[in-house]
Design an enzyme around this catalytic site. Structure first.
Site, PDB file in Angstrom:
ATOM      1  N   LYS A 191       1.407   9.481  19.222  1.00  0.00           N
ATOM      2  CA  LYS A 191       0.173   9.645  20.008  1.00  0.00           C
ATOM      3  C   LYS A 191      -0.031   8.419  20.901  1.00  0.00           C
ATOM      4  O   LYS A 191      -0.383   7.346  20.432  1.00  0.00           O
ATOM      5  CB  LYS A 191      -1.055   9.822  19.127  1.00  0.00           C
ATOM      6  CG  LYS A 191      -2.233  10.321  19.988  1.00  0.00           C
ATOM      7  CD  LYS A 191      -3.591  10.012  19.426  1.00  0.00           C
ATOM      8  CE  LYS A 191      -4.078   8.628  19.683  1.00  0.00           C
ATOM      9  NZ  LYS A 191      -4.321   8.297  21.105  1.00  0.00           N
ATOM     10  N   GLY A 244      -2.895  -1.578  17.316  1.00  0.00           N
ATOM     11  CA  GLY A 244      -4.188  -1.479  17.974  1.00  0.00           C
ATOM     12  C   GLY A 244      -5.166  -2.449  17.339  1.00  0.00           C
ATOM     13  O   GLY A 244      -4.767  -3.495  16.824  1.00  0.00           O
ATOM     14  N   SER A 245      -6.441  -2.086  17.350  1.00  0.00           N
ATOM     15  CA  SER A 245      -7.477  -3.009  16.872  1.00  0.00           C
ATOM     16  C   SER A 245      -7.493  -3.087  15.349  1.00  0.00           C
ATOM     17  O   SER A 245      -7.133  -2.129  14.654  1.00  0.00           O
ATOM     18  CB  SER A 245      -8.846  -2.552  17.380  1.00  0.00           C
ATOM     19  OG  SER A 245      -9.143  -1.257  16.893  1.00  0.00           O
ATOM     20  N   THR A 246      -7.947  -4.209  14.832  1.00  0.00           N
ATOM     21  CA  THR A 246      -8.082  -4.390  13.384  1.00  0.00           C
ATOM     22  C   THR A 246      -9.082  -3.382  12.822  1.00  0.00           C
ATOM     23  O   THR A 246      -8.884  -2.826  11.736  1.00  0.00           O
ATOM     24  CB  THR A 246      -8.498  -5.839  13.093  1.00  0.00           C
ATOM     25  OG1 THR A 246      -7.410  -6.692  13.479  1.00  0.00           O
ATOM     26  CG2 THR A 246      -8.798  -6.067  11.630  1.00  0.00           C
ATOM     27  N   GLU A 247     -10.134  -3.123  13.593  1.00  0.00           N
ATOM     28  CA  GLU A 247     -11.161  -2.156  13.170  1.00  0.00           C
ATOM     29  C   GLU A 247     -10.540  -0.771  12.907  1.00  0.00           C
ATOM     30  O   GLU A 247     -10.766  -0.162  11.858  1.00  0.00           O
ATOM     31  CB  GLU A 247     -12.187  -2.083  14.304  1.00  0.00           C
ATOM     32  CG  GLU A 247     -13.350  -1.181  14.064  1.00  0.00           C
ATOM     33  CD  GLU A 247     -14.101  -0.890  15.379  1.00  0.00           C
ATOM     34  OE1 GLU A 247     -13.802  -1.530  16.417  1.00  0.00           O
ATOM     35  OE2 GLU A 247     -14.974  -0.019  15.347  1.00  0.00           O
ATOM     36  N   GLU A 266       0.120  -3.246  13.130  1.00  0.00           N
ATOM     37  CA  GLU A 266       0.210  -4.415  14.020  1.00  0.00           C
ATOM     38  C   GLU A 266      -1.135  -4.509  14.713  1.00  0.00           C
ATOM     39  O   GLU A 266      -1.452  -3.686  15.569  1.00  0.00           O
ATOM     40  CB  GLU A 266       1.316  -4.220  15.067  1.00  0.00           C
ATOM     41  CG  GLU A 266       2.691  -3.966  14.505  1.00  0.00           C
ATOM     42  CD  GLU A 266       3.382  -5.222  14.013  1.00  0.00           C
ATOM     43  OE1 GLU A 266       2.850  -6.332  14.233  1.00  0.00           O
ATOM     44  OE2 GLU A 266       4.446  -5.089  13.395  1.00  0.00           O
ATOM     45  N   CYS A 300      -1.647  -8.805  22.307  1.00  0.00           N
ATOM     46  CA  CYS A 300      -2.128  -9.116  20.954  1.00  0.00           C
ATOM     47  C   CYS A 300      -1.836 -10.570  20.595  1.00  0.00           C
ATOM     48  O   CYS A 300      -2.541 -11.164  19.793  1.00  0.00           O
ATOM     49  CB  CYS A 300      -1.527  -8.160  19.944  1.00  0.00           C
ATOM     50  SG  CYS A 300       0.242  -7.988  20.083  1.00  0.00           S
ATOM     51  N   GLU A 400     -11.393 -11.628  19.157  1.00  0.00           N
ATOM     52  CA  GLU A 400     -10.367 -11.255  20.130  1.00  0.00           C
ATOM     53  C   GLU A 400     -11.047 -10.692  21.375  1.00  0.00           C
ATOM     54  O   GLU A 400     -11.811  -9.734  21.298  1.00  0.00           O
ATOM     55  CB  GLU A 400      -9.433 -10.200  19.531  1.00  0.00           C
ATOM     56  CG  GLU A 400      -8.337  -9.784  20.487  1.00  0.00           C
ATOM     57  CD  GLU A 400      -7.292  -8.871  19.849  1.00  0.00           C
ATOM     58  OE1 GLU A 400      -7.664  -7.818  19.306  1.00  0.00           O
ATOM     59  OE2 GLU A 400      -6.103  -9.220  19.904  1.00  0.00           O
TER      60      GLU A 400
HETATM   61  P1  NAI Z   1      -8.026   1.049  19.463  1.00  0.00           P
HETATM   62  O1  NAI Z   1      -7.538   0.380  18.238  1.00  0.00           O
HETATM   63  O2  NAI Z   1      -9.248   1.892  19.375  1.00  0.00           O
HETATM   64  O3  NAI Z   1      -6.841   1.993  20.069  1.00  0.00           O
HETATM   65  C1  NAI Z   1      -5.472   1.896  19.766  1.00  0.00           C
HETATM   66  C2  NAI Z   1      -4.924   3.280  19.452  1.00  0.00           C
HETATM   67  O4  NAI Z   1      -5.583   3.803  18.310  1.00  0.00           O
HETATM   68  C3  NAI Z   1      -5.148   4.324  20.568  1.00  0.00           C
HETATM   69  O5  NAI Z   1      -4.034   5.183  20.625  1.00  0.00           O
HETATM   70  C4  NAI Z   1      -6.359   5.071  20.068  1.00  0.00           C
HETATM   71  O6  NAI Z   1      -6.439   6.377  20.582  1.00  0.00           O
HETATM   72  C5  NAI Z   1      -6.114   5.085  18.584  1.00  0.00           C
HETATM   73  N1  NAI Z   1      -7.317   5.274  17.760  1.00  0.00           N
HETATM   74  C6  NAI Z   1      -8.594   4.879  18.029  1.00  0.00           C
HETATM   75  N2  NAI Z   1      -9.409   5.242  17.024  1.00  0.00           N
HETATM   76  C7  NAI Z   1      -8.656   5.889  16.110  1.00  0.00           C
HETATM   77  C8  NAI Z   1      -8.921   6.502  14.845  1.00  0.00           C
HETATM   78  N3  NAI Z   1     -10.156   6.528  14.331  1.00  0.00           N
HETATM   79  N4  NAI Z   1      -7.891   7.041  14.157  1.00  0.00           N
HETATM   80  C9  NAI Z   1      -6.640   7.005  14.652  1.00  0.00           C
HETATM   81  N5  NAI Z   1      -6.330   6.467  15.837  1.00  0.00           N
HETATM   82  C10 NAI Z   1      -7.314   5.901  16.564  1.00  0.00           C
HETATM   83  O7  NAI Z   1      -8.220  -0.049  20.573  1.00  0.00           O
HETATM   84  P2  NAI Z   1      -9.159   0.040  21.883  1.00  0.00           P
HETATM   85  O8  NAI Z   1     -10.464   0.667  21.551  1.00  0.00           O
HETATM   86  O9  NAI Z   1      -8.372   0.654  22.958  1.00  0.00           O
HETATM   87  O10 NAI Z   1      -9.375  -1.506  22.173  1.00  0.00           O
HETATM   88  C11 NAI Z   1     -10.340  -2.235  21.435  1.00  0.00           C
HETATM   89  C12 NAI Z   1      -9.867  -3.624  21.131  1.00  0.00           C
HETATM   90  O11 NAI Z   1      -8.780  -3.539  20.228  1.00  0.00           O
HETATM   91  C13 NAI Z   1      -9.316  -4.397  22.311  1.00  0.00           C
HETATM   92  O12 NAI Z   1     -10.315  -5.027  23.041  1.00  0.00           O
HETATM   93  C14 NAI Z   1      -8.421  -5.378  21.606  1.00  0.00           C
HETATM   94  O13 NAI Z   1      -9.196  -6.440  21.102  1.00  0.00           O
HETATM   95  C15 NAI Z   1      -7.870  -4.586  20.436  1.00  0.00           C
HETATM   96  N6  NAI Z   1      -6.537  -4.034  20.726  1.00  0.00           N
HETATM   97  C16 NAI Z   1      -5.450  -4.675  20.205  1.00  0.00           C
HETATM   98  C17 NAI Z   1      -4.180  -4.240  20.513  1.00  0.00           C
HETATM   99  C18 NAI Z   1      -2.986  -4.919  19.979  1.00  0.00           C
HETATM  100  O14 NAI Z   1      -1.930  -4.847  20.578  1.00  0.00           O
HETATM  101  N7  NAI Z   1      -3.047  -5.549  18.823  1.00  0.00           N
HETATM  102  C19 NAI Z   1      -3.943  -3.117  21.428  1.00  0.00           C
HETATM  103  C20 NAI Z   1      -5.157  -2.471  21.884  1.00  0.00           C
HETATM  104  C21 NAI Z   1      -6.394  -2.943  21.542  1.00  0.00           C
END
Ligand code: NAI
Ligand code: MG
Length: 497
Positions: A191, A244-247, A266, A300, A400
């Site tokens: 995805k 993606g995000s830690t949350e 990661e 990241c 972050e």
């Molecule tokens: P996110 O963690 O929400 O999104 C990353 C991926 O997770 C996307 O494909 C999204 O569709 C998916 N996702 C979101 N909620 C989900 C859920 N409940 N269940 C399963 N998959 C889910 O990150 P977002 O909202 O785009 O960015 C927020 C913050 O996260 C950024 O400002 C940054 O601080 C951090 N982030 C860190 C990344 C990294 O490489 N470590 C990459 C992207 C964001």
């Protein structure tokens, strides 16, 4: 946008509207018929409508991946044949460098010079490196202490793997996930992030062209709360790999409990980049610049906490802010652009919100500190920002930001800076700039992070393990370390008596 080198309609892939999803070897619309828009962040205009996957589409994709894993040609392929498919895919990626780089830049905003020189070639490299591993997944013979027993292990694939990736390096993240999973013989439901689905879908076409059997790779674009959550909770998915995000990482882990699927994460970071007074300051300043501003800070591992020894603090800060001001901000497609827009309106608001919080808490932006105006006002551009007068406890020094914003922090001693650098919920990466070899290794040992760069920053290679300490996640990608995530070990006992 006035400086565009490429009209999006010139890219054949974008003429098919809406862009479909890949399930079981077929390009199909969403079960619901719904689509969503993906935006060009340089202009704020719609680039394409994309099929919007939800739980029904995830169900279909998981069923296709399960079928391909259990029967059909995939489990019967020899390791050599799996390796050849990956190698062929690497070649196809390389052959389509221009198109993939333009798609990546249009969808994400990043400067074309980087998508061309880094994102696409590193993607090809990743597939090529893991093509080699397909033939090298060995078990062991075990000298057990029970007479007449012949005991050995087999390294087998985990099964159906769900992979959820972010928008900062859409194509590279797809390759980091797909290449090891496929080398190990798994099947996949990928995805992509809702902000940047295009390059992964174009990669899906190349995967079909390379000759991967149907259902081995399924790609379902859609939102996290719907498609992503459905994948993470699916009872027939054996493993989730998430970046993606830690949350959201924590939500993935909770969702995995239903069938105890394996999880690798990661996640975020707040990486310290530490400059000692004996460092070669010209390189250290340049390193600090790229550590935070590469990819608009949406990395990241971004070196977002810049610790500088007190004795060279003023010198480094003025060098850094001069260099930041010289960066050319503009649409990613302009070959002269150093700094493109942020990926989305949401990210623009998040980053400018952090800048305001920094100012309110008493930090001073000596460079940047606001959204870009005039001819860039329609896009999501934020000026490269350097904060002085920062305290460790301030929001901008702890959370972050994921944008072009660096918090500079003076320090006096090795022990002090190591302790302050480690005082974070994150532990992804760290940089150390020094010419003293003892100090370099001492710092490498003291820093609690998955990677330490000495006199360099943001180096990645398919052969070198990468991943986090603490809340930056667990599991490793790249190198042979990732093979543990995509295989499971079976022990076989044979009584020879
Ligand atoms: P996110 O963690 O929400 O999104 C990353 C991926 O997770 C996307 O494909 C999204 O569709 C998916 N996702 C979101 N909620 C989900 C859920 N409940 N269940 C399963 N998959 C889910 O990150 P977002 O909202 O785009 O960015 C927020 C913050 O996260 C950024 O400002 C940054 O601080 C951090 N982030 C860190 C990344 C990294 O490489 N470590 C990459 C992207 C964001
Ligand atoms: Mg989110």
């Amino acid at each position: 946008m006035t400086t565009s080198a490429t009209d999006p309609t010139e890219i054949a892939f974008l003429r098919q509207q809406p862009v479909k999803m890949l399930i079981g070897g077929q390009w199909v619309p969403a079960a619901s018929g719904k689509t969503f828009a993906t935006i060009n962040p340089a202009t704020g205009t719609v680039l394409a409508q994309v099929a919007e996957g939800e739980s029904e589409d995830i169900n279909r994709a998981v069923a296709a991946a399960r079928k391909a894993f259990e029967s059909g040609p995939w489990p019967k392929l020899t390791p050599s044949q799996r390796g050849r498919l990956l190698w062929r895919l690497a070649e196809l990626v390389e052959q389509h460098t221009t198109e993939l780089a333009e798609l990546e830049t249009l969808d994400n905003g990043k400067p074309i010079k980087y998508s061309r020189a880094a994102d696409v070639p590193l993607t090809a490299d990743h597939f090529r490196y893991f093509a080699g591993w397909a033939t090298k997944l060995e078990g062991e013979t075990i000298p057990v202490s029970i007479p007449n027993m012949f005991t050995y292990t087999l390294r087998e694939p985990v099964g159906v793997v769900g992979q959820i990736i972010p928008w900062n390096f859409p194509l590279q993240m797809a390759s980091w996930k797909l290449a090891p999973a496929l080398a190990c013989g798994n099947t996949v439901v990928l995805k992509p992030a809702e902000q940047t689905p295009l390059s992964a879908l174009r990669l899906g076409e190349l995967i079909c062209e390379a000759g991967f059997p149907e259902g081995v790779v399924n790609i379902v674009p859609g939102f996290g709360e719907t498609a992503g959550a459905a994948l993470a909770a699916h009872p027939d998915v054996d493993k989730i790999a998430f970046t993606g995000s830690t949350e959201v990482g924590k939500k993935i882990l909770q969702a995995s409990a239903g069938n105890l699927k394996r999880v690798t994460l990661e996640l975020g970071g707040k990486s310290p980049n530490i400059i000692f007074p004996d460092a070669d300051l010209k390189y250290a300043v340049r390193g600090a610049l790229t550590a935070i501003f590469f990819n608009q800070g949406q990395v990241c591992t971004a070196g977002s906490r810049l610790f500088v020894h007190k004795s060279v603090y003023d010198q480094v800060l003025s060098g850094l802010s001069d260099a930041a001001q010289k960066m050319k901000m503009g649409p990613g497609l302009d070959p002269a652009t150093d700094l493109g827009p942020l990926v989305s309106q949401e990210q623009l608001e998040r980053v400018t919100g952090y800048i305001e919080a920094g100012k309110q808490e008493g930090a001073v932006a000596i460079t940047g500190g606001k959204r870009a105006g005039s001819d860039l006002a329609n896009g999501y551009f934020v000026e490269p920002t350097v904060f002085d007068k920062v305290e460790d406890e301030m929001t901008i020094a702890r959370e972050e930001i994921f944008g072009p914003v660096v918090a500079a922090l003076p320090f006096e001693s090795v022990e002090e800076v190591a302790a302050r650098a480690n005082r974070s919920i994150y532990g992804l990466a760290a940089g150390v700039w020094t010419n003293d070899v003892k100090q370099a290794h001492k710092m490498a040992a003291l820093l609690k992070s998955g990677v330490v760069w000495v006199n360099t920053y943001n180096q990645f290679d398919a052969a070198a393990p990468f991943g986090g300490y603490k809340q930056s996640g667990y599991g490793r990608e790249m190198g042979h370390a990732v093979l543990d995530a995509y295989t499971q070990i079976k022990t076989v006992w044979v009584n020879l008596r």
